[in-house]
Design an enzyme around this catalytic site. Structure first.
Site, PDB file in Angstrom:
ATOM      1  N   GLU A  16       0.820  -1.218   0.000  1.00 39.28           N
ATOM      2  CA  GLU A  16       0.000   0.000   0.000  1.00 39.28           C
ATOM      3  C   GLU A  16       0.854   1.268   0.000  1.00 39.28           C
ATOM      4  OE1 GLU A  16      -3.630  -0.375   2.596  1.00 39.28           O
ATOM      5  OE2 GLU A  16      -2.579  -2.184   3.234  1.00 39.28           O
ATOM      6  N   LYS A 141      -7.005 -10.188  10.248  1.00 37.58           N
ATOM      7  CA  LYS A 141      -8.450 -10.418  10.094  1.00 37.58           C
ATOM      8  C   LYS A 141      -8.920 -11.636  10.880  1.00 37.58           C
ATOM      9  CE  LYS A 141      -8.543  -8.413   5.429  1.00 37.58           C
ATOM     10  NZ  LYS A 141      -7.096  -8.134   5.341  1.00 37.58           N
ATOM     11  N   LYS A 185      -8.594 -14.066   1.151  1.00 42.13           N
ATOM     12  CA  LYS A 185      -7.901 -12.839   1.565  1.00 42.13           C
ATOM     13  C   LYS A 185      -6.618 -13.159   2.339  1.00 42.13           C
ATOM     14  CE  LYS A 185     -12.393 -10.687   2.689  1.00 42.13           C
ATOM     15  NZ  LYS A 185     -13.157  -9.971   3.743  1.00 42.13           N
ATOM     16  N   SER A 191      -6.798  -2.615   2.206  1.00 40.17           N
ATOM     17  CA  SER A 191      -7.081  -1.989   0.913  1.00 40.17           C
ATOM     18  C   SER A 191      -7.373  -3.005  -0.186  1.00 40.17           C
ATOM     19  CB  SER A 191      -5.912  -1.089   0.486  1.00 40.17           C
ATOM     20  OG  SER A 191      -5.753  -0.043   1.396  1.00 40.17           O
ATOM     21  N   GLU A 221     -13.590 -16.668   3.318  1.00 40.57           N
ATOM     22  CA  GLU A 221     -14.823 -16.247   3.960  1.00 40.57           C
ATOM     23  C   GLU A 221     -16.034 -16.427   3.056  1.00 40.57           C
ATOM     24  OE1 GLU A 221     -13.350 -12.719   6.995  1.00 40.57           O
ATOM     25  OE2 GLU A 221     -14.310 -12.189   5.118  1.00 40.57           O
ATOM     26  N   ASN A 223     -19.517 -15.270   1.343  1.00 44.48           N
ATOM     27  CA  ASN A 223     -19.949 -14.023   0.726  1.00 44.48           C
ATOM     28  C   ASN A 223     -21.223 -13.554   1.430  1.00 44.48           C
ATOM     29  OD1 ASN A 223     -20.237 -11.926  -1.244  1.00 44.48           O
ATOM     30  ND2 ASN A 223     -21.797 -13.165  -2.253  1.00 44.48           N
ATOM     31  N   VAL A 225     -24.206 -11.173   1.292  1.00 44.94           N
ATOM     32  CA  VAL A 225     -24.936 -10.333   0.341  1.00 44.94           C
ATOM     33  C   VAL A 225     -25.582  -9.190   1.123  1.00 44.94           C
ATOM     34  CG1 VAL A 225     -26.783 -10.228  -1.360  1.00 44.94           C
ATOM     35  CG2 VAL A 225     -25.357 -12.284  -1.177  1.00 44.94           C
ATOM     36  N   ASP A 302     -16.069  -1.126   8.809  1.00 45.29           N
ATOM     37  CA  ASP A 302     -16.779  -1.486   7.576  1.00 45.29           C
ATOM     38  C   ASP A 302     -17.771  -2.609   7.850  1.00 45.29           C
ATOM     39  OD1 ASP A 302     -14.969   0.303   6.555  1.00 45.29           O
ATOM     40  OD2 ASP A 302     -13.771  -1.173   5.488  1.00 45.29           O
ATOM     41  N   SER A 326     -11.198   9.210  -0.226  1.00 41.47           N
ATOM     42  CA  SER A 326     -11.310   8.280   0.899  1.00 41.47           C
ATOM     43  C   SER A 326     -12.538   8.570   1.750  1.00 41.47           C
ATOM     44  CB  SER A 326     -10.060   8.343   1.773  1.00 41.47           C
ATOM     45  OG  SER A 326      -8.938   7.856   1.083  1.00 41.47           O
TER      46      SER A 326
END
EC number: 6.3.2.4
Length: 366
Positions: A16, A141, A185, A191, A221, A223, A225, A302, A326
């Site tokens: 990043e 995570k 992931k 990011s 993970e 998904n 929705v 988030d 951002s």
């Protein structure tokens, strides 16, 4: 009024790096020049620290695809344990002028994971953002979601894979447990770096290899929705939450490119179209997550909000992007705190925490 000397550390060795350069540029442009005197310290991709001049610290500054650090000939080093003059010029070992506070806007590995925060603590320098524990927890995570789940906060179902076990993965078993599509992931990245959304075994195998390029641990993970809702949190012991916003990706998911390069990659609905009850719920859970993961100063939480009105925490980002597109600064602006004032509040919170830490005893003997 004497100006505070603020050191902005940016760049870094992580994937990043370029995002950090953009964030630093926006902070430098917006910081209150009447209150603060800025010192720029750019970390190159090889890890060297450069003392930079404001007039020339970036190359291709207006192009997020080509932006790069303009390395100086003045390398600096940090001296742990000093009460003052913690930064020195490498060439002649002379001290830099004493800095009052550091704004470490280094995203990702070695900047957002507690590594840089630990170094700054050892150097006795106040710094913006969570300290070592909160930074390292939120970066991972796997660990973050275990703690959130233990606190009764909804998170997606997932499977954690270490590098030594990656060849034993059964796509059939995992897809039956998590459903398709699913996300792969790196556990310790931000990011959306190295993140893939997969629907087939072939995509899954490619995604696993991609994720392991960035970390030794990978999270797979389900998904969820739902709508992508984000909420900014600000504070130390008594944090406050912003009005929530919504990310409306124009691509399959909110990728690295959508976040930082392609201004048309996603639309940001600020504020999000939510009921008063939903807003309060998002703000409440954002603050709960912030406290559960030992955050201080700032974080962006988030969420996914499903059609059944169920709220899942997807990620807690301890050094969210500060670029012109951002979400974190935009959320506070709509909540009544303009960008320049936000920077000042973050600096004040850093100084406040450092003073509190300084009051702790470091010996059992008086």
């Amino acid at each position: 009024m004497k100006k505070k000397k603020v050191g902005i550390i940016f760049g870094g060795k992580s994937a990043e790096h370029e995002v950090s350069l953009q964030s630093a540029k926006n902070i430098v442009d917006a910081i209150d020049k009447d209150k603060y005197e800025v010192t720029l310290i750019g970390i190159a991709k090889d890890g060297k620290w450069h003392l930079n001049d404001q007039s020339s610290y970036l190359l291709n500054a207006e192009n997020p695809r080509l932006i790069s650090l303009n390395k100086s000939n003045d390398n600096v080093a940090i001296v742990p344990g000093s009460a003052s003059n913690q930064l020195i010029h490498v060439e002649n070992a002379t001290s830099l002028e004493q800095l009052d506070v550091i704004f470490p806007i280094v995203h990702g590995t070695l900047g957002e994971d507690g590594s840089l925060q630990g170094m700054l603590r050892m150097a006795n320098l106040p710094f913006v953002g969570p300290s070592v524990l909160g930074s390292s927890i939120c970066m991972d995570k796997d660990i973050a979601k275990r703690l959130l789940h233990a606190a009764g906060i909804n998170v997606a179902k997932g499977i954690v894979v270490k590098r030594s076990n990656k060849d034993k993965l059964s796509y059939k078993e995992i897809s039956e447990k998590l459903g398709v599509p699913m996300f792969v992931k790196p556990a310790n990245q931000g990011s959306s770096v190295g993140v893939s959304k997969v629907k087939t075994e072939e995509e899954f195998r490619v995604a696993i290899e991609e994720a392991f390029q960035y970390d030794h641990k990978v999270v797979i993970e389900e998904n969820i929705v739902g709508r992508e809702i984000e909420c900014a949190v600000l504070g130390n012991d008594d944090p406050i939450a912003s009005i929530p916003g919504e990310v409306l990706p124009n691509t399959d998911f909110y990728s690295y490119e959508s976040k930082y390069i392609d201004e048309k990659g996603a639309e940001l609905a600020i504020p999000a179209e939510l009921s008063e009850e939903q807003v309060k719920k998002v703000q409440q859970v954002a603050i709960e997550a912030f406290k559960t993961l030992e955050c201080e100063g700032l974080a962006r939480v988030d969420f996914f909000l499903t059609n059944e009105n169920k709220l899942y925490v997807n990620e807690v980002n301890t050094l969210p992007g500060f670029t012109k597109i951002s979400m974190y600064p935009k959320l506070w602006e709509i909540s009544g705190i303009p960008y320049t004032e936000l920077i000042s509040k973050l600096i004040d919170l850093a100084v406040e925490r450092h003073q509190n830490d300084s009051n702790l005893k470091s010996t059992v003997w008086d």
